[in-house]
Design an enzyme around this catalytic site. Sequence first.
Site, mmCIF file in Angstrom:
data_model
loop_
_atom_site.group_PDB
_atom_site.id
_atom_site.type_symbol
_atom_site.label_atom_id
_atom_site.label_comp_id
_atom_site.label_asym_id
_atom_site.label_seq_id
_atom_site.Cartn_x
_atom_site.Cartn_y
_atom_site.Cartn_z
ATOM 1 N N ASN A 24 0.804 -1.237 0.000
ATOM 2 C CA ASN A 24 0.000 0.000 0.000
ATOM 3 C C ASN A 24 0.829 1.276 0.000
ATOM 4 O O ASN A 24 0.343 2.323 -0.408
ATOM 5 C CB ASN A 24 -1.009 -0.013 1.158
ATOM 6 C CG ASN A 24 -0.342 0.020 2.504
ATOM 7 O OD1 ASN A 24 0.791 -0.412 2.658
ATOM 8 N ND2 ASN A 24 -1.040 0.529 3.503
ATOM 9 N N GLU A 70 4.568 -3.501 12.241
ATOM 10 C CA GLU A 70 3.550 -2.465 12.072
ATOM 11 C C GLU A 70 2.355 -3.145 11.448
ATOM 12 O O GLU A 70 2.411 -3.578 10.293
ATOM 13 C CB GLU A 70 4.069 -1.338 11.164
ATOM 14 C CG GLU A 70 5.161 -0.506 11.785
ATOM 15 C CD GLU A 70 4.737 0.225 13.049
ATOM 16 O OE1 GLU A 70 3.526 0.473 13.228
ATOM 17 O OE2 GLU A 70 5.606 0.531 13.866
ATOM 18 N N CYS A 119 -2.947 1.685 6.748
ATOM 19 C CA CYS A 119 -3.195 1.219 8.115
ATOM 20 C C CYS A 119 -3.559 2.401 9.002
ATOM 21 O O CYS A 119 -4.107 2.222 10.083
ATOM 22 C CB CYS A 119 -2.025 0.436 8.667
ATOM 23 S SG CYS A 119 -0.516 1.341 8.658
ATOM 24 N N GLU A 164 9.128 3.247 14.399
ATOM 25 C CA GLU A 164 9.916 3.445 13.189
ATOM 26 C C GLU A 164 10.161 4.923 12.966
ATOM 27 O O GLU A 164 9.506 5.770 13.545
ATOM 28 C CB GLU A 164 9.158 2.900 11.979
ATOM 29 C CG GLU A 164 8.817 1.446 12.098
ATOM 30 C CD GLU A 164 8.321 0.889 10.789
ATOM 31 O OE1 GLU A 164 9.150 0.380 10.019
ATOM 32 O OE2 GLU A 164 7.112 0.960 10.521
HETATM 33 C C1 UN1 Z 1 0.607 7.303 6.095
HETATM 34 O O1 UN1 Z 1 -0.434 7.361 6.733
HETATM 35 O O2 UN1 Z 1 0.931 8.196 5.301
HETATM 36 O O3 UN1 Z 1 0.901 0.654 6.004
HETATM 37 C C2 UN1 Z 1 1.539 6.172 6.241
HETATM 38 C C3 UN1 Z 1 0.455 1.756 6.333
HETATM 39 C C4 UN1 Z 1 1.218 2.557 7.357
HETATM 40 C C5 UN1 Z 1 1.803 3.792 6.767
HETATM 41 C C6 UN1 Z 1 0.878 4.925 6.730
HETATM 42 N N1 UN1 Z 1 2.284 1.740 7.919
HETATM 43 O O4 UN1 Z 1 -0.555 2.175 5.820
#
Ligand code: UN1
Length: 497
Positions: free
Chosen positions: A163, A261, A295, A472
């Site tokens: 993503n 994550e 996420c 992170e």
């Molecule tokens: C964001 O909100 O710009 O996998 C980053 C994901 C998160 C990163 C989001 N670890 O969507």
Amino acid sequence: MTDGTIIDHRDGVAVYGNYIGGAWIAAASGETTENRNPSNPDELIGHFASSGAEDVAAAVGAAENAFAGWAGTSAIARANILYHASEILASRIPEVGRELAREEGKTLKEGIGETTRAVAILRYFAGEVQQPIGEQYSSMNPSTLLFTLREPLGVCGIITPWNFPIAIPAWKIVPALAFGNTVVFKPASLTPLCAVYLTQALAEAGLPPGVLNLVTGSGQAVGDPLVADDRVVAVSFTGSDVVGNEMKKIAGGRGAKVQLELGGKNPAIVLADADLDHAVTQVINGAMMSSGQKCTATSRAIVDRRVASELADRLGASISALKVGDPLRDSTQIGPLISAEAADRVVGEIDTARQAGVALAAGGGRPEGLNGHFVNPTLFIDVKSDSRLGQEELFGPVLAVIPVDDVDEAISVANSVRFGLSASLFTRDIARALSFIQKIQAGIVHVNSETAGAEPHVPFGGYKGSSSYSREQGKASREFYTQVKTVYFDPPPSSGS
Ligand code: UN1
């Protein structure tokens, strides 16, 4: 411009290799997998190496051999390579952003934004390595010089999701390299082209052979042997909680350092005193950009009952007006989901909620006349917090409005899920905002802005089931990618006598 990374052509379509020990090579099996455009599955983007345990073993071996040399290189020399990679990638932003949109399905604007973010991450860590790497303490013994050093870990296994196919690899790989580790990079099998672009920029910038190795293929065939390999001393993973928790058992069980994550079920709380125009825009951005496949996406709008129906009307009108279509077209706001399976799953969840009697206020189903994996941006209202829509991460363009009586109920509903990644509050009331910051169980907290988004220089990560405590980005990445050595330095007994 992926010259050099292409190892063959098949019917005019590029065949990409793995990058192991400084060379772009086919998988040991010779097999490849097709990568198709989710907006138009008839369009073949390329053939990518379908790797397995043999390729992983070769990549880990290359990374292990390269480790002593890279760890022994000065941090400034490492930083220069990272900065050079940032310039190479910056010169390709329009191209990489476009290919990201074609491969992953987010809009061109988002694809360019994400590539720009990867450049910023490279630049940030090129500077970060010049920050102090230890601390000096006073000792019980006045003649002892007592200090700490931070040293690299060794070979790191980096497993990334589709993503954010260039930003997340950058925010894991770049700090790993910056602090002197070597890497085996296993990108999501659905977005290998962005992984090739990032690897290529770092390789062209002068990374010595073996320092970064790219192995493409499925989670089972590549991820599993990587996580199980005893030579891999640290594993960083972003993806589903099911896979992440399994990984923690395997990598953690053999003593490796693990950073996870995982999911989110992120709330945006809207209080009655909020600026509703602003809240509507932010909640929709948080819920619908990238088709809700973040996420950090907002999947619950927890709204004070006094403004719930007005807010729902406004959300419904704006969500219905969103333009769904080809991500490469300027007017498009919402692209496809990543795959046919993802679109089928999300449409199934929407149908299940409708059949259960949840009120649909916008969207539902798929748009007509489009060939890709599109799902209409969807709004449900009067959703119960303990329902599936109120608890489970759908990873699609679906927003649930949950009405509540007051801020205390809003926070208790917000905290009632197993995740705790990000959370937003919309209000003008400073006291309520401060209380929200204290009580919300989330690693990233926003007041009057959307739940998504992450700046490279601050810690990123969640509470509860969203992460594994480690963070992170920014200075937090130093914690993960280094280990501490404490030095007691005493003069020899003869000196000074
Ligand atoms: C964001 O909100 O710009 O996998 C980053 C994901 C998160 C990163 C989001 N670890 O969507």
